[in-house]
Design a protein around this motif. Structure first.
Motif, PDB file in Angstrom:
ATOM      1  N   GLN A   1      -6.613  -3.187   3.206  1.00 59.82           N
ATOM      2  CA  GLN A   1      -7.185  -1.762   3.476  1.00 59.82           C
ATOM      3  C   GLN A   1      -6.422  -0.821   4.605  1.00 59.82           C
ATOM      4  N   HIS A   2      -5.835  -1.624   5.664  1.00 59.88           N
ATOM      5  CA  HIS A   2      -5.031  -0.681   6.346  1.00 59.88           C
ATOM      6  C   HIS A   2      -3.691  -0.492   5.733  1.00 59.88           C
ATOM      7  N   PHE A   3      -3.177  -1.013   4.937  1.00 56.65           N
ATOM      8  CA  PHE A   3      -1.892  -0.562   4.012  1.00 56.65           C
ATOM      9  C   PHE A   3      -2.165   0.534   3.224  1.00 56.65           C
ATOM     10  N   ILE A   4      -3.118   0.458   2.500  1.00 54.10           N
ATOM     11  CA  ILE A   4      -3.622   1.542   1.525  1.00 54.10           C
ATOM     12  C   ILE A   4      -3.819   2.775   2.140  1.00 54.10           C
ATOM     13  N   ASN A   5      -4.559   2.618   3.419  1.00 62.22           N
ATOM     14  CA  ASN A   5      -4.955   3.719   4.233  1.00 62.22           C
ATOM     15  C   ASN A   5      -3.595   4.634   4.555  1.00 62.22           C
ATOM     16  N   ARG A   6      -2.630   3.676   5.079  1.00 63.80           N
ATOM     17  CA  ARG A   6      -1.367   4.347   5.691  1.00 63.80           C
ATOM     18  C   ARG A   6      -0.542   4.648   4.566  1.00 63.80           C
ATOM     19  N   SER A   7      -0.744   4.235   3.450  1.00 65.45           N
ATOM     20  CA  SER A   7       0.288   4.776   2.270  1.00 65.45           C
ATOM     21  C   SER A   7      -0.358   6.103   1.495  1.00 65.45           C
ATOM     22  N   LEU A   8      -1.738   5.906   1.475  1.00 60.68           N
ATOM     23  CA  LEU A   8      -2.426   6.803   0.563  1.00 60.68           C
ATOM     24  C   LEU A   8      -3.462   7.833   1.183  1.00 60.68           C
ATOM     25  N   PHE A   9      -3.811   7.424   2.533  1.00 62.93           N
ATOM     26  CA  PHE A   9      -4.387   8.482   3.321  1.00 62.93           C
ATOM     27  C   PHE A   9      -5.897   8.388   2.508  1.00 62.93           C
ATOM     28  N   MET A  10      -6.510   7.417   2.224  1.00 64.21           N
ATOM     29  CA  MET A  10      -7.663   7.165   1.367  1.00 64.21           C
ATOM     30  C   MET A  10      -8.969   7.176   2.392  1.00 64.21           C
ATOM     31  N   GLY A  11      -8.758   6.925   3.355  1.00 71.80           N
ATOM     32  CA  GLY A  11      -9.848   6.872   4.624  1.00 71.80           C
ATOM     33  C   GLY A  11     -10.598   5.777   4.216  1.00 71.80           C
ATOM     34  N   LEU A  12     -10.306   4.540   3.931  1.00 69.18           N
ATOM     35  CA  LEU A  12     -11.068   3.416   3.604  1.00 69.18           C
ATOM     36  C   LEU A  12     -11.540   2.808   5.101  1.00 69.18           C
ATOM     37  N   PHE A  13     -12.721   2.699   5.339  1.00 69.68           N
ATOM     38  CA  PHE A  13     -13.686   2.370   6.347  1.00 69.68           C
ATOM     39  C   PHE A  13     -14.145   1.176   6.562  1.00 69.68           C
TER      40      PHE A  13
ATOM     41  N   SER B   1       0.102   5.331  -9.992  1.00 70.05           N
ATOM     42  CA  SER B   1       0.512   5.557 -11.359  1.00 70.05           C
ATOM     43  C   SER B   1      -0.692   5.556 -12.580  1.00 70.05           C
ATOM     44  N   LYS B   2      -1.562   4.671 -12.221  1.00 70.37           N
ATOM     45  CA  LYS B   2      -2.481   4.548 -13.197  1.00 70.37           C
ATOM     46  C   LYS B   2      -4.101   4.410 -12.824  1.00 70.37           C
ATOM     47  N   GLY B   3      -4.135   4.168 -11.454  1.00 71.70           N
ATOM     48  CA  GLY B   3      -5.555   4.307 -10.936  1.00 71.70           C
ATOM     49  C   GLY B   3      -5.994   2.728 -10.808  1.00 71.70           C
ATOM     50  N   PHE B   4      -5.444   1.627 -11.343  1.00 72.54           N
ATOM     51  CA  PHE B   4      -5.819   0.242 -11.089  1.00 72.54           C
ATOM     52  C   PHE B   4      -4.511  -0.800 -10.997  1.00 72.54           C
ATOM     53  N   SER B   5      -4.732  -1.801 -10.628  1.00 70.72           N
ATOM     54  CA  SER B   5      -3.628  -2.640 -10.330  1.00 70.72           C
ATOM     55  C   SER B   5      -4.154  -4.193 -10.881  1.00 70.72           C
TER      56      SER B   5
ATOM     57  N   GLU C   1       3.152  -7.821   2.977  1.00 72.51           N
ATOM     58  CA  GLU C   1       2.607  -6.772   2.499  1.00 72.51           C
ATOM     59  C   GLU C   1       3.213  -6.261   1.071  1.00 72.51           C
ATOM     60  N   SER C   2       4.281  -7.001   0.547  1.00 71.37           N
ATOM     61  CA  SER C   2       4.743  -6.669  -0.810  1.00 71.37           C
ATOM     62  C   SER C   2       3.757  -6.651  -1.875  1.00 71.37           C
ATOM     63  N   ILE C   3       2.823  -7.706  -1.820  1.00 78.89           N
ATOM     64  CA  ILE C   3       1.693  -7.499  -2.992  1.00 78.89           C
ATOM     65  C   ILE C   3       1.023  -6.121  -2.558  1.00 78.89           C
ATOM     66  N   PHE C   4       0.636  -5.795  -1.397  1.00 79.78           N
ATOM     67  CA  PHE C   4      -0.075  -4.452  -1.244  1.00 79.78           C
ATOM     68  C   PHE C   4       0.796  -3.491  -1.565  1.00 79.78           C
ATOM     69  N   GLU C   5       2.078  -3.457  -1.661  1.00 77.10           N
ATOM     70  CA  GLU C   5       2.959  -2.358  -1.962  1.00 77.10           C
ATOM     71  C   GLU C   5       2.828  -2.120  -3.647  1.00 77.10           C
ATOM     72  N   LYS C   6       2.660  -3.224  -4.215  1.00 69.35           N
ATOM     73  CA  LYS C   6       2.529  -3.211  -5.715  1.00 69.35           C
ATOM     74  C   LYS C   6       1.252  -2.667  -6.037  1.00 69.35           C
ATOM     75  N   VAL C   7       0.237  -3.221  -5.390  1.00 73.44           N
ATOM     76  CA  VAL C   7      -1.090  -2.370  -5.648  1.00 73.44           C
ATOM     77  C   VAL C   7      -1.171  -0.971  -5.429  1.00 73.44           C
ATOM     78  N   VAL C   8      -0.582  -0.622  -4.386  1.00 75.43           N
ATOM     79  CA  VAL C   8      -0.351   0.802  -4.162  1.00 75.43           C
ATOM     80  C   VAL C   8       0.376   1.611  -5.305  1.00 75.43           C
ATOM     81  N   ASP C   9       1.436   1.212  -5.626  1.00 75.86           N
ATOM     82  CA  ASP C   9       2.242   2.015  -6.604  1.00 75.86           C
ATOM     83  C   ASP C   9       1.630   1.948  -8.029  1.00 75.86           C
ATOM     84  N   ASP C  10       0.617   0.972  -8.214  1.00 75.99           N
ATOM     85  CA  ASP C  10      -0.022   0.808  -9.474  1.00 75.99           C
ATOM     86  C   ASP C  10      -1.338   2.018  -9.423  1.00 75.99           C
ATOM     87  N   LEU C  11      -1.901   2.002  -8.275  1.00 81.77           N
ATOM     88  CA  LEU C  11      -3.111   2.722  -8.138  1.00 81.77           C
ATOM     89  C   LEU C  11      -2.525   4.476  -8.070  1.00 81.77           C
TER      90      LEU C  11
END
Length: 223
Positions: free
Chosen positions: A102-114, A29-33, A17-27
């Motif tokens: 998807q699961h990692f982003i939902n867990r981290s950012l509560f985006m409700g990705l379905f 801070s700037k909305g894209f990764s 999940e380390s790469i997912f964490e980088k994606v979340v951090d970028d989202l």
């Protein structure tokens, strides 16, 4: 049905999940990764294996719009696509990896990705996709866009960059060379983008994470 629906409660394979964490951090801070060489080798290899097995007749000319608004306009978009349904081991592995993201982003950012839908895209030399957004504010349920690249030994002079624009006023943008192993994630409503013409055939995989837009008995995304 030209999509693969992945419910958030579906059992997931375990991935790093380390790469997912980088994606979340970028989202945040700037909305894209932009992750150069971020696609795990086994995912890249699986996608390349599947892409090389796709027969020419499986690719269909892409269009713009959805449902009744769908149309094919060569002056706007020139790629050909083949949807990923998970019917092959390679496609299933890719969809599993995206479901884990998807699961990692939902867990981290509560985006409700379905759910998630994805396809291979092939741009022959000179083809392009003019500036557009993947979802209009308040009018769609695509929330996050994902693009991954499968091109060996891609050089600056080959062209074919993805250009991400900060907003409708931005004319410079951020360019991403479509090198093998690079992937990009961005907020679908917030970033206009385009694909520039290339001098070589250009291969990528595009996908969209969606929220549940169901109303009454109208299921969206459809199952």
């Amino acid at each position: 049905m030209n999509s693969e629906q992945l419910a958030s409660n579906q059992p997931l394979r375990t991935f790093d999940e380390s790469i997912f964490e980088k994606v979340v951090d970028d989202l945040v801070s700037k909305g894209f990764s932009i992750q150069e060489n971020g696609l795990p080798d086994f995912i890249t290899d699986a996608l390349l294996t599947r892409q090389r097995c796709i027969a020419d007749e499986e690719y269909k000319r892409a269009g713009i719009g959805r449902a009744f608004n769908y149309q094919k306009v060569d002056t706007v978009r020139g790629d050909e696509i083949c949807w990923i349904t998970g019917s092959t081991p390679e496609g299933a592995l890719w969809l599993d990896w995206c479901a884990a993201m998807q699961h990692f982003i939902n867990r981290s950012l509560f985006m409700g990705l379905f759910s998630f839908e994805s396809h291979f895209a092939c741009y022959e030399p000179g083809k392009f996709y003019k500036r557009h957004v993947d979802a209009f504010k308040g009018q769609g349920n695509r929330v996050l866009s994902l693009v991954a690249y499968l091109n060996d030994n891609w050089k600056n002079e080959d062209g074919g960059e993805l250009v991400l624009y900060a907003d409708s006023e931005d004319r410079k943008g951020t360019r991403v060379l479509p090198k093998k192993g690079t992937f990009v994630v961005f907020l679908s409503e917030d970033f206009p983008h385009e694909v520039l013409p290339a001098t070589r055939t250009r291969h990528s995989v595009a996908g969209w994470f969606r929220v549940n837009g169901s109303v009454n008995d109208n299921i969206d995304p459809p199952r």
